[in-house]
Write a protein that holds these residues in place. Sequence first.
Motif, PDB file in Angstrom:
ATOM      1  N   VAL A  36       0.817  -1.206   0.000  1.00 48.21           N
ATOM      2  CA  VAL A  36       0.000   0.000   0.000  1.00 48.21           C
ATOM      3  C   VAL A  36       0.852   1.257   0.000  1.00 48.21           C
ATOM      4  CG1 VAL A  36      -1.998  -1.083   1.070  1.00 48.21           C
ATOM      5  CG2 VAL A  36      -0.233  -0.093   2.515  1.00 48.21           C
ATOM      6  N   VAL A  37       2.059   1.193   0.586  1.00 49.06           N
ATOM      7  CA  VAL A  37       2.942   2.364   0.518  1.00 49.06           C
ATOM      8  C   VAL A  37       3.291   2.672  -0.927  1.00 49.06           C
ATOM      9  CG1 VAL A  37       5.271   3.175   1.024  1.00 49.06           C
ATOM     10  CG2 VAL A  37       3.906   2.170   2.827  1.00 49.06           C
ATOM     11  N   VAL A  38       3.672   1.656  -1.663  1.00 47.63           N
ATOM     12  CA  VAL A  38       4.036   1.862  -3.064  1.00 47.63           C
ATOM     13  C   VAL A  38       2.845   2.382  -3.857  1.00 47.63           C
ATOM     14  CG1 VAL A  38       4.754   0.687  -5.171  1.00 47.63           C
ATOM     15  CG2 VAL A  38       5.874   0.151  -3.020  1.00 47.63           C
ATOM     16  N   ALA A  39       1.663   1.855  -3.562  1.00 49.70           N
ATOM     17  CA  ALA A  39       0.475   2.211  -4.339  1.00 49.70           C
ATOM     18  C   ALA A  39      -0.032   3.603  -4.021  1.00 49.70           C
ATOM     19  CB  ALA A  39      -0.629   1.185  -4.085  1.00 49.70           C
ATOM     20  N   GLN A  40       0.161   4.075  -2.772  1.00 44.48           N
ATOM     21  CA  GLN A  40      -0.501   5.305  -2.353  1.00 44.48           C
ATOM     22  C   GLN A  40       0.451   6.441  -2.019  1.00 44.48           C
ATOM     23  OE1 GLN A  40      -3.485   4.635   0.646  1.00 44.48           O
ATOM     24  NE2 GLN A  40      -4.120   2.704  -0.236  1.00 44.48           N
ATOM     25  N   MET A  41       1.753   6.240  -2.150  1.00 42.98           N
ATOM     26  CA  MET A  41       2.698   7.287  -1.798  1.00 42.98           C
ATOM     27  C   MET A  41       2.583   8.465  -2.764  1.00 42.98           C
ATOM     28  SD  MET A  41       4.899   7.837   0.538  1.00 42.98           S
ATOM     29  CE  MET A  41       5.368   6.210   1.057  1.00 42.98           C
ATOM     30  N   VAL A  42       2.229   9.612  -2.241  1.00 50.51           N
ATOM     31  CA  VAL A  42       2.067  10.806  -3.052  1.00 50.51           C
ATOM     32  C   VAL A  42       2.684  11.968  -2.304  1.00 50.51           C
ATOM     33  CG1 VAL A  42      -0.055   9.996  -4.157  1.00 50.51           C
ATOM     34  CG2 VAL A  42      -0.189  11.282  -2.036  1.00 50.51           C
ATOM     35  N   GLU A  43       2.605  13.176  -2.902  1.00 50.97           N
ATOM     36  CA  GLU A  43       3.086  14.353  -2.204  1.00 50.97           C
ATOM     37  C   GLU A  43       2.267  14.540  -0.943  1.00 50.97           C
ATOM     38  OE1 GLU A  43       3.301  17.887  -4.440  1.00 50.97           O
ATOM     39  OE2 GLU A  43       4.359  16.988  -6.108  1.00 50.97           O
ATOM     40  N   GLY A  44       2.895  15.143   0.088  1.00 45.90           N
ATOM     41  CA  GLY A  44       2.202  15.339   1.342  1.00 45.90           C
ATOM     42  C   GLY A  44       2.677  14.383   2.410  1.00 45.90           C
ATOM     43  N   SER A  45       3.820  13.757   2.222  1.00 46.27           N
ATOM     44  CA  SER A  45       4.395  12.906   3.258  1.00 46.27           C
ATOM     45  C   SER A  45       5.891  13.141   3.296  1.00 46.27           C
ATOM     46  CB  SER A  45       4.098  11.429   2.993  1.00 46.27           C
ATOM     47  OG  SER A  45       4.674  11.022   1.777  1.00 46.27           O
ATOM     48  N   ASP A 111      -4.866  20.990  10.308  1.00 45.56           N
ATOM     49  CA  ASP A 111      -5.893  21.286   9.320  1.00 45.56           C
ATOM     50  C   ASP A 111      -6.994  20.230   9.201  1.00 45.56           C
ATOM     51  OD1 ASP A 111      -4.247  23.457   8.788  1.00 45.56           O
ATOM     52  OD2 ASP A 111      -3.272  22.476   7.075  1.00 45.56           O
ATOM     53  N   THR A 112      -6.653  18.986   9.479  1.00 43.21           N
ATOM     54  CA  THR A 112      -7.585  17.895   9.195  1.00 43.21           C
ATOM     55  C   THR A 112      -8.061  17.159  10.437  1.00 43.21           C
ATOM     56  OG1 THR A 112      -6.502  17.582   7.055  1.00 43.21           O
ATOM     57  CG2 THR A 112      -7.922  15.804   7.817  1.00 43.21           C
ATOM     58  N   LEU A 113      -7.161  16.924  11.365  1.00 44.64           N
ATOM     59  CA  LEU A 113      -7.493  16.108  12.529  1.00 44.64           C
ATOM     60  C   LEU A 113      -8.658  16.643  13.357  1.00 44.64           C
ATOM     61  CD1 LEU A 113      -6.866  13.627  14.208  1.00 44.64           C
ATOM     62  CD2 LEU A 113      -5.107  14.950  15.410  1.00 44.64           C
ATOM     63  N   GLY A 235       0.429  10.139   3.833  1.00 45.99           N
ATOM     64  CA  GLY A 235       0.510  11.559   3.536  1.00 45.99           C
ATOM     65  C   GLY A 235      -0.614  12.385   4.129  1.00 45.99           C
ATOM     66  N   ALA A 236      -0.404  13.702   4.143  1.00 42.47           N
ATOM     67  CA  ALA A 236      -1.405  14.650   4.629  1.00 42.47           C
ATOM     68  C   ALA A 236      -2.398  14.929   3.507  1.00 42.47           C
ATOM     69  CB  ALA A 236      -0.734  15.933   5.109  1.00 42.47           C
ATOM     70  N   GLN A 237      -3.267  13.981   3.270  1.00 41.58           N
ATOM     71  CA  GLN A 237      -4.240  14.075   2.180  1.00 41.58           C
ATOM     72  C   GLN A 237      -5.319  15.109   2.503  1.00 41.58           C
ATOM     73  OE1 GLN A 237      -3.690  12.342  -0.514  1.00 41.58           O
ATOM     74  NE2 GLN A 237      -2.043  11.075   0.283  1.00 41.58           N
ATOM     75  N   PRO A 238      -6.096  15.540   1.510  1.00 37.63           N
ATOM     76  CA  PRO A 238      -7.219  16.447   1.784  1.00 37.63           C
ATOM     77  C   PRO A 238      -8.217  15.811   2.749  1.00 37.63           C
ATOM     78  CG  PRO A 238      -6.758  16.341  -0.572  1.00 37.63           C
ATOM     79  CD  PRO A 238      -5.936  15.264   0.066  1.00 37.63           C
TER      80      PRO A 238
END
Length: 254
Positions: A36-45, A111-113, A235-238
């Motif tokens: 899942v790290v490989v699949a979901q790693m995006v900007e924001g981490s 922002d999100t928590l 990551g810090a997703q929306p």
Amino acid sequence: MSTPNTPSRHTLEANYRRSRILNWVLSAVAVFLAVVVVAQMVEGSSAAEEPAAVTTDTGESGEPAQSAAGDMEFVRRDATDPKAIGNVDAPVVMTEWIDLRCPFCAAFSRDTLPGLIADYVDTGKVRIEFIDVAYFGEQSVDAAVAAQAAANQDRYVEYTTAIFGDAPEKGHADLTRDVLIDFAEQVGVPDIARFTADLDDPALEQKVRAGTQQAQQLGVTAVPFFVAGQTALSGAQPASTFREYLDEAVAAAG
């Protein structure tokens, strides 16, 4: 024949079986999180500086390791846990790995928590458990030790929230010893002398380093990193992404 200083054949066989079981559990969790790290790693981490290699051996079943209740093995569900918020019996536990010097962890916290707490934690749907790691040098180690020192006096959430609230939007926070003590005073840690003494406790430092190594072995090579139910998110997703993520986890939990 065994001598008094030589383990018996039965002892060796028992130790070998325990070793195989432990290796299977760790490798099963590792492959699940690695995928899942490989699949979901995006900007924001924020990536770890020296991520450990991750095994891809899934054992005989090929399934991620779970407890009897369906939670992943790192889920604690301890009613006295100072590093958690929410009902211990909530349908879903979301685990978050954090580094107190991570700007994206700080952005998520600010922002999100708060919205997720209001809509999911306070309503009894989700429990959040935090795991500290030290990915950005010795100050990260010191900060994680300080977080544990605050947890020892039941001020963990207040302490980490204060640090993240004051963190820079870019780059890593400068968390010197004096700054860490100042934050403890700000959030009302009852015994500052005890807190300061805990900062020098080698057992707490070893706990932080061991926890960081374990996280890397599980495939957590960037923070913030989340697992809710059996699904990971990096990551810090929306906020909308997290709401969809948690809605799906709650629905899956029935």
